[in-house]
Design an enzyme around this catalytic site. Structure first.
Site, PDB file in Angstrom:
ATOM      1  N   TYR A 197       0.828  -1.198   0.000  1.00 60.80           N
ATOM      2  CA  TYR A 197       0.000   0.000   0.000  1.00 60.80           C
ATOM      3  C   TYR A 197       0.869   1.257   0.000  1.00 60.80           C
ATOM      4  O   TYR A 197       1.708   1.431   0.892  1.00 60.80           O
ATOM      5  CB  TYR A 197      -0.912   0.003   1.244  1.00 60.80           C
ATOM      6  CG  TYR A 197      -1.681   1.295   1.406  1.00 60.80           C
ATOM      7  CD1 TYR A 197      -2.634   1.675   0.457  1.00 60.80           C
ATOM      8  CD2 TYR A 197      -1.456   2.143   2.484  1.00 60.80           C
ATOM      9  CE1 TYR A 197      -3.338   2.874   0.579  1.00 60.80           C
ATOM     10  CE2 TYR A 197      -2.160   3.339   2.616  1.00 60.80           C
ATOM     11  CZ  TYR A 197      -3.095   3.688   1.663  1.00 60.80           C
ATOM     12  OH  TYR A 197      -3.783   4.866   1.777  1.00 60.80           O
ATOM     13  N   ASP A 208       0.089  15.428   5.700  1.00 57.81           N
ATOM     14  CA  ASP A 208      -0.960  14.922   4.798  1.00 57.81           C
ATOM     15  C   ASP A 208      -2.133  15.918   4.795  1.00 57.81           C
ATOM     16  O   ASP A 208      -3.155  15.701   5.444  1.00 57.81           O
ATOM     17  CB  ASP A 208      -1.394  13.545   5.338  1.00 57.81           C
ATOM     18  CG  ASP A 208      -2.340  12.813   4.404  1.00 57.81           C
ATOM     19  OD1 ASP A 208      -2.498  13.246   3.246  1.00 57.81           O
ATOM     20  OD2 ASP A 208      -2.936  11.807   4.833  1.00 57.81           O
ATOM     21  N   ASP A 232      -3.008   5.388  -2.570  1.00 57.85           N
ATOM     22  CA  ASP A 232      -3.867   6.486  -2.146  1.00 57.85           C
ATOM     23  C   ASP A 232      -4.044   7.454  -3.323  1.00 57.85           C
ATOM     24  O   ASP A 232      -3.060   7.807  -3.989  1.00 57.85           O
ATOM     25  CB  ASP A 232      -3.141   7.206  -0.987  1.00 57.85           C
ATOM     26  CG  ASP A 232      -4.029   8.132  -0.197  1.00 57.85           C
ATOM     27  OD1 ASP A 232      -5.092   8.512  -0.698  1.00 57.85           O
ATOM     28  OD2 ASP A 232      -3.627   8.480   0.931  1.00 57.85           O
ATOM     29  N   ASP A 243      -6.298  10.155  -2.684  1.00 58.27           N
ATOM     30  CA  ASP A 243      -6.931  11.290  -1.996  1.00 58.27           C
ATOM     31  C   ASP A 243      -8.332  11.593  -2.536  1.00 58.27           C
ATOM     32  O   ASP A 243      -9.183  10.725  -2.557  1.00 58.27           O
ATOM     33  CB  ASP A 243      -5.995  12.506  -2.081  1.00 58.27           C
ATOM     34  CG  ASP A 243      -4.656  12.233  -1.416  1.00 58.27           C
ATOM     35  OD1 ASP A 243      -4.654  11.898  -0.226  1.00 58.27           O
ATOM     36  OD2 ASP A 243      -3.604  12.306  -2.090  1.00 58.27           O
ATOM     37  N   HIS A 255      -7.781   4.566  -3.885  1.00 57.26           N
ATOM     38  CA  HIS A 255      -8.991   5.008  -3.175  1.00 57.26           C
ATOM     39  C   HIS A 255      -9.210   6.498  -3.350  1.00 57.26           C
ATOM     40  O   HIS A 255      -8.273   7.294  -3.358  1.00 57.26           O
ATOM     41  CB  HIS A 255      -9.027   4.555  -1.711  1.00 57.26           C
ATOM     42  CG  HIS A 255      -7.894   4.979  -0.831  1.00 57.26           C
ATOM     43  ND1 HIS A 255      -7.777   6.243  -0.295  1.00 57.26           N
ATOM     44  CD2 HIS A 255      -6.835   4.271  -0.354  1.00 57.26           C
ATOM     45  CE1 HIS A 255      -6.710   6.295   0.478  1.00 57.26           C
ATOM     46  NE2 HIS A 255      -6.098   5.121   0.451  1.00 57.26           N
ATOM     47  N   GLU A 277     -11.827   9.690  -2.036  1.00 59.32           N
ATOM     48  CA  GLU A 277     -12.638  10.005  -0.850  1.00 59.32           C
ATOM     49  C   GLU A 277     -13.551  11.216  -1.066  1.00 59.32           C
ATOM     50  O   GLU A 277     -13.464  11.896  -2.097  1.00 59.32           O
ATOM     51  CB  GLU A 277     -11.698  10.263   0.334  1.00 59.32           C
ATOM     52  CG  GLU A 277     -10.963  11.585   0.237  1.00 59.32           C
ATOM     53  CD  GLU A 277      -9.582  11.593   0.881  1.00 59.32           C
ATOM     54  OE1 GLU A 277      -8.962  10.516   1.034  1.00 59.32           O
ATOM     55  OE2 GLU A 277      -9.115  12.701   1.197  1.00 59.32           O
ATOM     56  N   CYS A 332      -5.395  14.166   6.661  1.00 55.79           N
ATOM     57  CA  CYS A 332      -5.376  12.759   7.075  1.00 55.79           C
ATOM     58  C   CYS A 332      -6.715  12.428   7.731  1.00 55.79           C
ATOM     59  O   CYS A 332      -7.258  13.227   8.498  1.00 55.79           O
ATOM     60  CB  CYS A 332      -4.217  12.555   8.051  1.00 55.79           C
ATOM     61  SG  CYS A 332      -4.487  11.251   9.244  1.00 55.79           S
ATOM     62  N   ARG A 387     -13.919   5.727  -0.624  1.00 56.17           N
ATOM     63  CA  ARG A 387     -13.662   5.988   0.803  1.00 56.17           C
ATOM     64  C   ARG A 387     -14.533   7.150   1.264  1.00 56.17           C
ATOM     65  O   ARG A 387     -14.565   8.193   0.607  1.00 56.17           O
ATOM     66  CB  ARG A 387     -12.180   6.336   0.980  1.00 56.17           C
ATOM     67  CG  ARG A 387     -11.875   7.117   2.260  1.00 56.17           C
ATOM     68  CD  ARG A 387     -10.396   7.301   2.479  1.00 56.17           C
ATOM     69  NE  ARG A 387     -10.108   8.431   3.340  1.00 56.17           N
ATOM     70  CZ  ARG A 387      -8.897   8.759   3.794  1.00 56.17           C
ATOM     71  NH1 ARG A 387      -7.855   8.012   3.453  1.00 56.17           N
ATOM     72  NH2 ARG A 387      -8.714   9.807   4.560  1.00 56.17           N
ATOM     73  N   GLU A 404     -13.651   5.370   6.611  1.00 57.68           N
ATOM     74  CA  GLU A 404     -12.445   5.891   7.278  1.00 57.68           C
ATOM     75  C   GLU A 404     -12.717   6.230   8.732  1.00 57.68           C
ATOM     76  O   GLU A 404     -13.784   6.742   9.078  1.00 57.68           O
ATOM     77  CB  GLU A 404     -11.962   7.146   6.521  1.00 57.68           C
ATOM     78  CG  GLU A 404     -10.819   7.895   7.178  1.00 57.68           C
ATOM     79  CD  GLU A 404      -9.515   7.100   7.263  1.00 57.68           C
ATOM     80  OE1 GLU A 404      -9.537   5.921   7.643  1.00 57.68           O
ATOM     81  OE2 GLU A 404      -8.452   7.692   6.962  1.00 57.68           O
ATOM     82  N   ASN A 453      -8.812   0.237   7.336  1.00 60.61           N
ATOM     83  CA  ASN A 453      -7.590   1.050   7.397  1.00 60.61           C
ATOM     84  C   ASN A 453      -7.073   1.031   8.825  1.00 60.61           C
ATOM     85  O   ASN A 453      -7.607   1.706   9.697  1.00 60.61           O
ATOM     86  CB  ASN A 453      -7.923   2.479   6.962  1.00 60.61           C
ATOM     87  CG  ASN A 453      -6.696   3.373   6.926  1.00 60.61           C
ATOM     88  OD1 ASN A 453      -5.579   2.893   6.776  1.00 60.61           O
ATOM     89  ND2 ASN A 453      -6.910   4.668   7.054  1.00 60.61           N
TER      90      ASN A 453
END
Ligand SMILES: C[C@](O)(C(=O)O)[C@H](CC(=O)O)C(=O)O
Length: 306
Positions: A50, A65, A93, A95, A120, A122, A130, A167, A197, A220
């Site tokens: 990952y 992040d 990721d 974002d 993913h 989101e 984050c 996500r 998340e 996660n």
């Protein structure tokens, strides 16, 4: 003329997709944040890895992040990692997808061409943070759907098997029911896997899998964040299909480096262990494979050894 073409090597996205659909054990992907950590995870022998966005931000641009790493930063990093061993699927990721539908289309295309197996996307606003920090701001469910629709349409347009993980970060401010509603909408829009998340309890983790079944769900496992510690076997027993440990590499790396830098500052020596010769360091980074490539092609640069 009736000749049989040789079987094509299955790509990492298809491999991961098949794995998710199989009744096999949960897919465990440790966080990697640069080429070296990826090499170490590959050396240990994980079936998937990952690329943490938090770790990428920290290692590639030296920032928190907070949505500072852009598509270019993330894609470039993912491409390097995915191609160290292209038969081990990389989950990366992505974002917020980095913009509106046009940017999300570019994200899907570029991640696919870079060899990424899954990503993913989101529902945080563009200036994201984050998922385990406070004060997250969200886009509406409709805007989230636009992102997922753009992603699944882009995947279809290029006939890619890249796994799209939806996500939601809605748990913190809008609660569990709205989060599940958002994930169900994303599922209807063609997302392959759901990702809630910041799950806050083991009961909630179990309930999430139940409420979204039979859709595959990802856990996660950010240690010391919002989620209690859940082991791989527990997550498997709860019915999750994928588990990430984003900080498995970067957290211990910090401790180890800080200790040695501090010793060097105070004592004037690193105290580095004797086994880590330069050659050993390069061995982790693919030295033997590279020398073999050179030798097989008849190269003469390394015939005398290194
Ligand atoms: C999974 C994550 O997106 C990551 O970048 O690794 C982060 C991890 C973290 O910063 O705690 C997230 O959960 O938002």
């Amino acid at each position: 003329m009736g000749s049989i073409s040789p079987p094509r090597r299955i790509n990492a996205a298809t491999k991961l997709r098949n794995c998710i659909a199989s009744p096999g054990p949960i897919i465990l992907a440790p966080g990697v944040y640069d080429g070296f950590s990826a090499r170490i995870a590959l050396e240990v022998g994980f079936d998937a890895i990952y690329m943490t966005g938090a770790g990428t931000s920290a290692s590639k641009i030296g920032h928190a992040d907070l949505g500072i790493a852009n598509l270019h930063d993330m894609r470039e990093h993912a491409e390097m990692i995915a191609n160290l061993n292209s038969s081990v699927p990389l989950i990366a990721d992505a974002d917020t997808g980095y913009g509106g539908p046009i940017m999300i289309t570019r994200t899907i295309e570029q991640y696919t061409r870079s060899g990424v197996a899954a990503l993913h996307i989101e529902d945080q606003v563009q200036t994201k943070r984050c998922g385990h920090l406070n004060g997250k701001l969200l886009v509406s469910a409709e805007d989230f759907l636009v992102r997922i629709r753009a992603a699944t349409a882009a995947r279809k347009a290029i006939d890619s098997d890249i796994v799209i993980i939806a996500r939601t970060d809605a748990l913190q401010s809008l609660g569990y029911n709205e989060s599940i509603r958002r994930l169900k909408l994303a599922r209807e829009a063609g997302a392959d896997v759901g990702f809630l998340e910041g799950i806050t309890s083991k009961e909630q983790a179990r309930q999430t899998v139940k409420d979204l079944a039979p859709w595959p769900v990802l856990l996660n496992m950010v240690e010391h964040g919002a989620t209690p510690s859940i082991s791989v076997s527990e997550a498997d027993e709860m019915g999750f299909r994928i588990i990430l440990f984003p900080f498995a590499g970067i957290a211990p790396a910090y401790k180890a480096m800080k200790e040695v830098y501090t010793r060097l500052m105070k004592e004037g020596i690193t105290g580095a262990e004797a086994y880590m010769t330069p050659k050993q360091l390069f061995e982790v980074s693919g030295l033997s494979d590279d020398l073999e490539i050179d030798a097989r092609a008849g190269g003469t640069a390394f015939v005398g050894g290194v």
